[in-house]
Motif scaffolding. Structure first.
Motif, PDB file in Angstrom:
ATOM      1  N   ILE A 126       0.844  -1.202   0.000  1.00 26.59           N
ATOM      2  CA  ILE A 126       0.000   0.000   0.000  1.00 26.59           C
ATOM      3  C   ILE A 126       0.875   1.247   0.000  1.00 26.59           C
ATOM      4  O   ILE A 126       0.618   2.203  -0.728  1.00 26.59           O
ATOM      5  CB  ILE A 126      -0.971  -0.007   1.197  1.00 26.59           C
ATOM      6  CG1 ILE A 126      -2.032  -1.087   0.994  1.00 26.59           C
ATOM      7  CG2 ILE A 126      -1.632   1.360   1.382  1.00 26.59           C
ATOM      8  CD1 ILE A 126      -2.917  -1.328   2.190  1.00 26.59           C
ATOM      9  N   GLU A 127       1.935   1.219   0.782  1.00 28.95           N
ATOM     10  CA  GLU A 127       2.845   2.363   0.837  1.00 28.95           C
ATOM     11  C   GLU A 127       3.495   2.616  -0.518  1.00 28.95           C
ATOM     12  O   GLU A 127       3.704   3.756  -0.917  1.00 28.95           O
ATOM     13  CB  GLU A 127       3.922   2.123   1.904  1.00 28.95           C
ATOM     14  CG  GLU A 127       4.769   3.320   2.214  1.00 28.95           C
ATOM     15  CD  GLU A 127       3.963   4.510   2.733  1.00 28.95           C
ATOM     16  OE1 GLU A 127       4.319   5.642   2.372  1.00 28.95           O
ATOM     17  OE2 GLU A 127       2.991   4.311   3.482  1.00 28.95           O
ATOM     18  N   LEU A 129       2.181   2.004  -3.440  1.00 32.79           N
ATOM     19  CA  LEU A 129       1.215   2.417  -4.459  1.00 32.79           C
ATOM     20  C   LEU A 129       1.309   3.925  -4.671  1.00 32.79           C
ATOM     21  O   LEU A 129       1.542   4.681  -3.745  1.00 32.79           O
ATOM     22  CB  LEU A 129      -0.213   2.080  -4.022  1.00 32.79           C
ATOM     23  CG  LEU A 129      -0.598   0.618  -3.948  1.00 32.79           C
ATOM     24  CD1 LEU A 129      -1.987   0.483  -3.343  1.00 32.79           C
ATOM     25  CD2 LEU A 129      -0.541  -0.032  -5.313  1.00 32.79           C
ATOM     26  N   ASP A 131      -0.354   7.639  -5.600  1.00 33.37           N
ATOM     27  CA  ASP A 131      -1.629   8.289  -5.348  1.00 33.37           C
ATOM     28  C   ASP A 131      -2.312   8.511  -6.682  1.00 33.37           C
ATOM     29  O   ASP A 131      -1.627   8.703  -7.693  1.00 33.37           O
ATOM     30  CB  ASP A 131      -1.415   9.624  -4.622  1.00 33.37           C
ATOM     31  CG  ASP A 131      -1.486   9.454  -3.109  1.00 33.37           C
ATOM     32  OD1 ASP A 131      -2.168   8.517  -2.662  1.00 33.37           O
ATOM     33  OD2 ASP A 131      -0.871  10.254  -2.398  1.00 33.37           O
ATOM     34  N   ARG A 133      -4.391   5.982  -5.754  1.00 31.84           N
ATOM     35  CA  ARG A 133      -4.776   4.629  -5.348  1.00 31.84           C
ATOM     36  C   ARG A 133      -4.459   4.361  -3.880  1.00 31.84           C
ATOM     37  O   ARG A 133      -5.278   3.806  -3.150  1.00 31.84           O
ATOM     38  CB  ARG A 133      -4.085   3.604  -6.237  1.00 31.84           C
ATOM     39  CG  ARG A 133      -4.617   2.207  -6.015  1.00 31.84           C
ATOM     40  CD  ARG A 133      -4.170   1.253  -7.078  1.00 31.84           C
ATOM     41  NE  ARG A 133      -4.769   1.669  -8.342  1.00 31.84           N
ATOM     42  CZ  ARG A 133      -4.336   1.278  -9.530  1.00 31.84           C
ATOM     43  NH1 ARG A 133      -3.316   0.467  -9.621  1.00 31.84           N
ATOM     44  NH2 ARG A 133      -4.919   1.700 -10.627  1.00 31.84           N
ATOM     45  N   ARG A 134      -3.275   4.771  -3.422  1.00 33.75           N
ATOM     46  CA  ARG A 134      -2.896   4.549  -2.020  1.00 33.75           C
ATOM     47  C   ARG A 134      -3.889   5.231  -1.090  1.00 33.75           C
ATOM     48  O   ARG A 134      -4.378   4.639  -0.132  1.00 33.75           O
ATOM     49  CB  ARG A 134      -1.483   5.078  -1.784  1.00 33.75           C
ATOM     50  CG  ARG A 134      -1.056   5.060  -0.322  1.00 33.75           C
ATOM     51  CD  ARG A 134       0.355   5.606  -0.100  1.00 33.75           C
ATOM     52  NE  ARG A 134       0.594   6.837  -0.817  1.00 33.75           N
ATOM     53  CZ  ARG A 134       1.663   7.076  -1.584  1.00 33.75           C
ATOM     54  NH1 ARG A 134       2.587   6.163  -1.727  1.00 33.75           N
ATOM     55  NH2 ARG A 134       1.805   8.226  -2.191  1.00 33.75           N
ATOM     56  N   THR A 135      -4.224   6.485  -1.383  1.00 35.47           N
ATOM     57  CA  THR A 135      -5.151   7.241  -0.545  1.00 35.47           C
ATOM     58  C   THR A 135      -6.533   6.598  -0.548  1.00 35.47           C
ATOM     59  O   THR A 135      -7.168   6.474   0.503  1.00 35.47           O
ATOM     60  CB  THR A 135      -5.247   8.700  -1.047  1.00 35.47           C
ATOM     61  OG1 THR A 135      -3.946   9.272  -0.970  1.00 35.47           O
ATOM     62  CG2 THR A 135      -6.219   9.508  -0.229  1.00 35.47           C
ATOM     63  N   ARG A 138      -6.550   3.465   1.569  1.00 34.66           N
ATOM     64  CA  ARG A 138      -6.505   3.820   2.994  1.00 34.66           C
ATOM     65  C   ARG A 138      -7.855   4.339   3.472  1.00 34.66           C
ATOM     66  O   ARG A 138      -8.294   4.002   4.570  1.00 34.66           O
ATOM     67  CB  ARG A 138      -5.417   4.855   3.245  1.00 34.66           C
ATOM     68  CG  ARG A 138      -4.031   4.257   3.212  1.00 34.66           C
ATOM     69  CD  ARG A 138      -2.977   5.280   3.515  1.00 34.66           C
ATOM     70  NE  ARG A 138      -1.674   4.652   3.572  1.00 34.66           N
ATOM     71  CZ  ARG A 138      -0.552   5.289   3.386  1.00 34.66           C
ATOM     72  NH1 ARG A 138      -0.545   6.584   3.139  1.00 34.66           N
ATOM     73  NH2 ARG A 138       0.594   4.649   3.448  1.00 34.66           N
ATOM     74  N   GLY A 168      -6.396  -1.839  -7.004  1.00 35.17           N
ATOM     75  CA  GLY A 168      -5.564  -1.901  -5.803  1.00 35.17           C
ATOM     76  C   GLY A 168      -5.715  -3.230  -5.092  1.00 35.17           C
ATOM     77  O   GLY A 168      -4.723  -3.843  -4.675  1.00 35.17           O
TER      78      GLY A 168
END
Length: 184
Positions: A126-127, A129, A131, A133-135, A138, A168
């Motif tokens: 996740i870290e 990924l 943005d 997508r990461r956001t 989360r 994701g």
């Protein structure tokens, strides 16, 4: 009755007129059941696509057309509610299985080292990924937001949010499978 016969016979002008007359009714019914404008719009579109594809099943009588459209609407609403339930179940099971109730910070019992590895891999993936997508992931998993809430928070279109979540999750699942395969 003329419009219904035209639709049944494949007349696109009849479909256009039927849409003009009854799309607001279909949209209103969908909105009341689903509570979200974008979903009601999607259902409205699907209803008229379904009406066109299944026009041969319509018996053109004086009042058959609106009732037939509402019947299709109810089926499309049921389909959408089923999708919601499946999506919620999938997200909940992934979150419970892979991220734990409080996210990647959860420490598993010592005898569950596979779960610890999974959580660490997920947290790192996740870290890594980019943005947004990461956001979005989360917001969905750590803050337990719905698609609509994520749309409001990020300002992104609903389809974009759903695509990022789906891609994701696919990426997370693939990474977990690779890691599990290497350590199996």
């Amino acid at each position: 009755m003329e419009l219904a016969a035209g639709l049944r016979d494949g007349d696109r002008d009849s479909l256009e007129e039927i849409y003009r007359r009854w799309s607001s009714l279909v949209h209103t019914v969908a909105l009341r059941q689903l509570g979200a404008h974008h979903e009601a719009e999607d259902v409205t579109q699907l209803v008229f696509i379904s009406a066109w594809r299944s026009r041969h099943t319509l018996t053109p009588t004086e009042h058959a057309l609106p009732a037939w459209l509402i019947g299709i609407t109810r089926h499309r609403i049921a389909d959408r509610l089923g999708e919601r339930a499946r999506e919620a179940h999938k997200v909940a099971s992934v979150a419970a299985r892979d991220l734990g109730p409080a996210g990647a910070d959860v420490v598993a019992p010592a005898d569950d080292s596979g779960a610890v590895v999974d959580r660490l891999v997920l947290a790192q993936t996740i870290e890594d990924l980019g943005d947004p997508r990461r956001t979005i992931l989360r917001l969905a998993f750590h803050e337990d937001l719905t698609h609509e809430q994520i749309v409001s928070r990020t300002g992104l279109p609903l389809g974009t949010v759903k695509s990022h979540l789906r891609r994701g999750l696919t990426q997370l699942r693939r990474t977990l499978e690779e890691v599990r395969h290497e350590f199996a």
